[in-house]
Design a protein around this motif. Sequence first.
Motif, mmCIF file in Angstrom:
data_model
loop_
_atom_site.group_PDB
_atom_site.id
_atom_site.type_symbol
_atom_site.label_atom_id
_atom_site.label_comp_id
_atom_site.label_asym_id
_atom_site.label_seq_id
_atom_site.Cartn_x
_atom_site.Cartn_y
_atom_site.Cartn_z
ATOM 1 N N LYS A 81 -8.420 15.264 -10.559
ATOM 2 C CA LYS A 81 -7.663 15.323 -9.428
ATOM 3 C C LYS A 81 -7.980 14.531 -8.540
ATOM 4 C CE LYS A 81 -4.663 17.995 -6.651
ATOM 5 N NZ LYS A 81 -4.190 19.371 -6.298
ATOM 6 N N GLY A 84 -8.679 10.661 -9.313
ATOM 7 C CA GLY A 84 -7.472 9.898 -9.434
ATOM 8 C C GLY A 84 -6.819 9.455 -8.424
ATOM 9 N N SER A 85 -7.162 9.869 -7.171
ATOM 10 C CA SER A 85 -6.659 9.613 -5.913
ATOM 11 C C SER A 85 -7.664 9.082 -4.726
ATOM 12 C CB SER A 85 -5.812 10.587 -5.527
ATOM 13 O OG SER A 85 -5.242 10.287 -4.234
ATOM 14 N N ILE A 86 -7.818 7.765 -4.451
ATOM 15 C CA ILE A 86 -8.529 7.419 -3.388
ATOM 16 C C ILE A 86 -8.362 7.815 -2.052
ATOM 17 C CG2 ILE A 86 -9.399 5.338 -2.275
ATOM 18 C CD1 ILE A 86 -10.259 5.157 -5.045
ATOM 19 N N LYS A 87 -6.973 7.982 -1.860
ATOM 20 C CA LYS A 87 -6.756 8.723 -0.689
ATOM 21 C C LYS A 87 -7.277 10.128 -0.563
ATOM 22 C CE LYS A 87 -2.413 9.122 2.344
ATOM 23 N NZ LYS A 87 -1.004 9.030 2.321
ATOM 24 N N LEU A 88 -7.067 10.920 -1.470
ATOM 25 C CA LEU A 88 -7.389 12.275 -1.517
ATOM 26 C C LEU A 88 -9.000 12.348 -1.502
ATOM 27 C CD1 LEU A 88 -6.752 15.294 -1.817
ATOM 28 C CD2 LEU A 88 -6.641 15.090 -4.254
ATOM 29 N N GLN A 89 -9.774 11.537 -2.173
ATOM 30 C CA GLN A 89 -11.136 11.440 -2.077
ATOM 31 C C GLN A 89 -11.540 11.127 -0.507
ATOM 32 O OE1 GLN A 89 -12.926 8.408 -4.518
ATOM 33 N NE2 GLN A 89 -12.122 9.269 -6.387
#
Length: 110
Positions: A81, A84-89
Motif C-alpha cells: 500500500k 504504491g503511493s509517493i504521497k502516502l510515503q
Amino acid sequence: MGLGGSILQAEYTLIKRIVMVFFFSVTTPSGIALGIALSKAYKENSPAALITVGLLNASSAGLLIYMALVDLLAADFMGPKLQGSIKLQMKCYIAAFLGAGGMSLMAKWA
C-alpha cells in the motif's frame, strides 16, 4: 517483550519452549535480587558506576531504536500500500520524523 514474541512465533519443540519461558520468567526476579544484594556496595557517584550506567543506557537505547526501525517501521514502510503511493510515503516519513522529534523533545525535559 521482544523475547516473549519471539518465543511464541518460533517453531521450537515443547521442551525448548518450556526452557525459554522458564528463563524468560526468572530473569526479572533474579535481577531484582541481584540489585538488592549489591545496593549496599553501590556508590552512585563513583566513576565506575557512572560509566556502567551510561553504557547500559546507551545499549538499551540502541536496542529500542533498532527494534522500532527494523521490526516495526520497516514492515509498514515496505508494504504494498505504501510502496504504491509517493504521497502516502511522504506523509509517513513526515509523521515518523515529527514523532521522533517529539520524543527527543520530551527526552530533553525528562
